[in-house]
Every structure is written in C-alpha cells, then in structure tokens.
Design a protein around this motif. Sequence first.
Motif, PDB file in Angstrom:
ATOM      1  N   VAL A  38       0.832  -1.206   0.000  1.00 61.49           N
ATOM      2  CA  VAL A  38       0.000   0.000   0.000  1.00 61.49           C
ATOM      3  C   VAL A  38       0.866   1.255   0.000  1.00 61.49           C
ATOM      4  CG1 VAL A  38      -1.697   1.298   1.346  1.00 61.49           C
ATOM      5  CG2 VAL A  38      -1.944  -1.171   1.100  1.00 61.49           C
ATOM      6  N   PHE A  39       1.946   1.226   0.788  1.00 61.42           N
ATOM      7  CA  PHE A  39       2.856   2.375   0.807  1.00 61.42           C
ATOM      8  C   PHE A  39       3.465   2.609  -0.573  1.00 61.42           C
ATOM      9  CE2 PHE A  39       7.184   4.029   1.219  1.00 61.42           C
ATOM     10  CZ  PHE A  39       6.935   5.233   1.852  1.00 61.42           C
ATOM     11  N   GLY A  40       3.833   1.518  -1.242  1.00 64.29           N
ATOM     12  CA  GLY A  40       4.402   1.668  -2.576  1.00 64.29           C
ATOM     13  C   GLY A  40       3.397   2.201  -3.578  1.00 64.29           C
ATOM     14  N   MET A  41       2.162   1.696  -3.503  1.00 62.27           N
ATOM     15  CA  MET A  41       1.149   2.132  -4.473  1.00 62.27           C
ATOM     16  C   MET A  41       0.812   3.604  -4.329  1.00 62.27           C
ATOM     17  SD  MET A  41      -1.691  -0.818  -5.053  1.00 62.27           S
ATOM     18  CE  MET A  41      -2.222  -0.706  -3.340  1.00 62.27           C
ATOM     19  N   LEU A  93       0.181  -5.142 -10.652  1.00 64.65           N
ATOM     20  CA  LEU A  93       0.224  -6.264  -9.727  1.00 64.65           C
ATOM     21  C   LEU A  93      -0.950  -6.240  -8.761  1.00 64.65           C
ATOM     22  CD1 LEU A  93       4.047  -6.330  -8.866  1.00 64.65           C
ATOM     23  CD2 LEU A  93       2.809  -7.847 -10.417  1.00 64.65           C
ATOM     24  N   GLU A  94      -1.392  -5.049  -8.382  1.00 65.42           N
ATOM     25  CA  GLU A  94      -2.497  -4.934  -7.433  1.00 65.42           C
ATOM     26  C   GLU A  94      -3.812  -5.401  -8.054  1.00 65.42           C
ATOM     27  OE1 GLU A  94      -4.915  -4.006  -4.169  1.00 65.42           O
ATOM     28  OE2 GLU A  94      -2.755  -4.304  -4.340  1.00 65.42           O
ATOM     29  N   PHE A  95      -4.065  -4.986  -9.271  1.00 64.68           N
ATOM     30  CA  PHE A  95      -5.367  -5.267  -9.867  1.00 64.68           C
ATOM     31  C   PHE A  95      -5.374  -6.532 -10.721  1.00 64.68           C
ATOM     32  CE2 PHE A  95      -5.435  -0.648  -9.152  1.00 64.68           C
ATOM     33  CZ  PHE A  95      -6.570  -0.568  -8.350  1.00 64.68           C
ATOM     34  N   SER A  96      -4.210  -7.113 -10.992  1.00 60.80           N
ATOM     35  CA  SER A  96      -4.218  -8.380 -11.725  1.00 60.80           C
ATOM     36  C   SER A  96      -4.649  -9.530 -10.834  1.00 60.80           C
ATOM     37  CB  SER A  96      -2.821  -8.659 -12.297  1.00 60.80           C
ATOM     38  OG  SER A  96      -1.871  -8.854 -11.259  1.00 60.80           O
ATOM     39  N   GLY A  97      -4.324  -9.436  -9.541  1.00 61.22           N
ATOM     40  CA  GLY A  97      -4.748 -10.451  -8.582  1.00 61.22           C
ATOM     41  C   GLY A  97      -4.038 -11.778  -8.730  1.00 61.22           C
ATOM     42  N   ASP A 102      -2.586 -10.735  -1.135  1.00 63.12           N
ATOM     43  CA  ASP A 102      -3.720 -10.012  -0.544  1.00 63.12           C
ATOM     44  C   ASP A 102      -4.134  -8.831  -1.398  1.00 63.12           C
ATOM     45  OD1 ASP A 102      -3.976 -11.538   1.969  1.00 63.12           O
ATOM     46  OD2 ASP A 102      -1.961 -10.764   2.354  1.00 63.12           O
ATOM     47  N   SER A 103      -4.112  -8.996  -2.719  1.00 60.32           N
ATOM     48  CA  SER A 103      -4.538  -7.921  -3.609  1.00 60.32           C
ATOM     49  C   SER A 103      -5.996  -7.565  -3.336  1.00 60.32           C
ATOM     50  CB  SER A 103      -4.383  -8.348  -5.067  1.00 60.32           C
ATOM     51  OG  SER A 103      -3.034  -8.656  -5.351  1.00 60.32           O
ATOM     52  N   GLY A 104      -6.257  -6.271  -3.199  1.00 56.16           N
ATOM     53  CA  GLY A 104      -7.610  -5.810  -2.942  1.00 56.16           C
ATOM     54  C   GLY A 104      -8.052  -5.934  -1.506  1.00 56.16           C
TER      55      GLY A 104
END
Length: 280
Positions: A38-41, A93-97, A102-104
């Motif tokens: 989350v910090f990176g995003m 990477l976050e939205f590809s899942g 723990d994406s999303g």
Amino acid sequence: MAGLISDSSGGTITDSLIQYRRDIADLKQRIKNRRLQVFGMFGTPIFLVSTLMVGASSKVLLWLHSEMPNAVLNVFVISALILAAASGVQFYLEFSGEVWEDSGTSVRELMLELSLAEERHVLEARSRTPPSADRQASYRERLPSEIVRLRMESRHYRRLHLLMQWLLFISSAAVSAVTAWFDPPQPAKGVLICLGFTVTVITAAVGYFKPRERAFNLQQTADNIEQHATAFELGIAPYNAPEEARNLELFATTVEDMRADQRMREQQLDQPQQGQQQVI
C-alpha cells in the motif's frame, strides 16, 4: 504429556496450538507485506508528482531565462520515468490479482483477521490447558533459549559501549593532536568542529542509553537464571524438596521474580536521573 492428549478432531493439543501460532505468524507477515504494498502504491505516485513539481519549480526559480543544465534535466527525467514505471507495475500487480497474495484486501481487514486468530488461539489454549506440573516443566525447558537471548543482548550492549568508548578516546585524542599540529587553525577548523561534535554526541549517548549498565544487568540475570537451572537439575538447595512439584513451583517463581527485577532495572535506566532516584 500434553502433546499426547488427543483432541476431538483426532489430532493433538500441541499440534493444534502450534498451528494457531503458525497462522498468527503468517498473518503478521502478510500485514507487513500489505503495508509495504500500500505504501508503494500510494507513495510512488506522490514521489512522482513531487519530482515533477521540484523540476518545474527549479526551472522557474533558477533557469527561467536560460536553459536548464543537461545533467540536472536528465536527473529529473530519469527519476520521473523510473517512478512512473514503478507506479505502473505496482498498480498492475495490485489489480491483476495473480502475484500479490492479498490484492484488494485492506490492512484493516487483515488486522481484524489477526485479532480473531489470536482470540481463537487464546480460547483454544484456555479450554485445553494442561496441568500446572506440565506447564511448569515446559517453562523449564524454554529457559535455555531465554538465557541465550539475555546473553546476546548483553553482548550487543557491551560491544556498543566499547565502540562508543573507542570513538570517544580517538576523537578526544585527535582534538588535541589536530590543535597542536595546525597553526594557524585553518584548514583544521572544520576537523576540530567535527571531532568536538563527535565527542559531545558520544558522551551524551553513553550517558543517556547507558549500554554498559544494560549489558551488566542482562549478563547478571542470565547468570542467575543459569545458576538456578543448574541447581534444579542437580537437585541441590533450594530445589532439594522430596516433591518434584514443589521444586518446579519454586523454580518457576524464582525465575519469574528475577525476570521482573530485570524489567524493573531496564525501566529505571530508561528514566531520567531524577526519576531513577524517586523510583529507587
């Protein structure tokens, strides 16, 4: 033995409690990873915007009527490209899942899951608590690792104290040497300032953190615990009672008292000198 008592699912109490501990440790690691994600995003786009704003501000303030030097321009451009690429990769990477576990999932949800896992662990342990004799015997078996931990911390503070003392000795001696060597003081003035600053900082740090006292207290506690553990193993005073349960109870009580004294000494070292005198 506690590890041989079967539970309702056909396993053992020990295996069940160990699995709870593994789940809790896994959740804690997942929380750390998720916080970094989350910090990176959110941090990378902020750094990107900040870089662009700094570049634009530098252009307006310093090179409004002239060309920005190529070296400075290249630094801003390369930094912006790297940050933009990193931001794009992280959002993918976050939205590809497919890559992040723990994406999303928010950190709050993972914290709630961790709290529930810890509560289930407590309830499970409470409902299947072994007899006090077994707990005391298990406590005695865990003491070697506690002794090792205390001695490792003692060595850490002892080495830190020695390092500070050597830096203090060298810096103090260098102040006199540089003062005697250079006349007039230039260009030694900057060296003298750095050495004097080092001496002041190290002296203040030694007086505030007290690494020598911490090392002494930790080593003393480890030696005392080991002495009582040896006395218990040999069956000598004060652990020479005919009843093994009585010896175990006395041993656990004595060790816990020593650990409580150690924590109290640590708290006294963390307080200012006036607060220490009031506590004592």
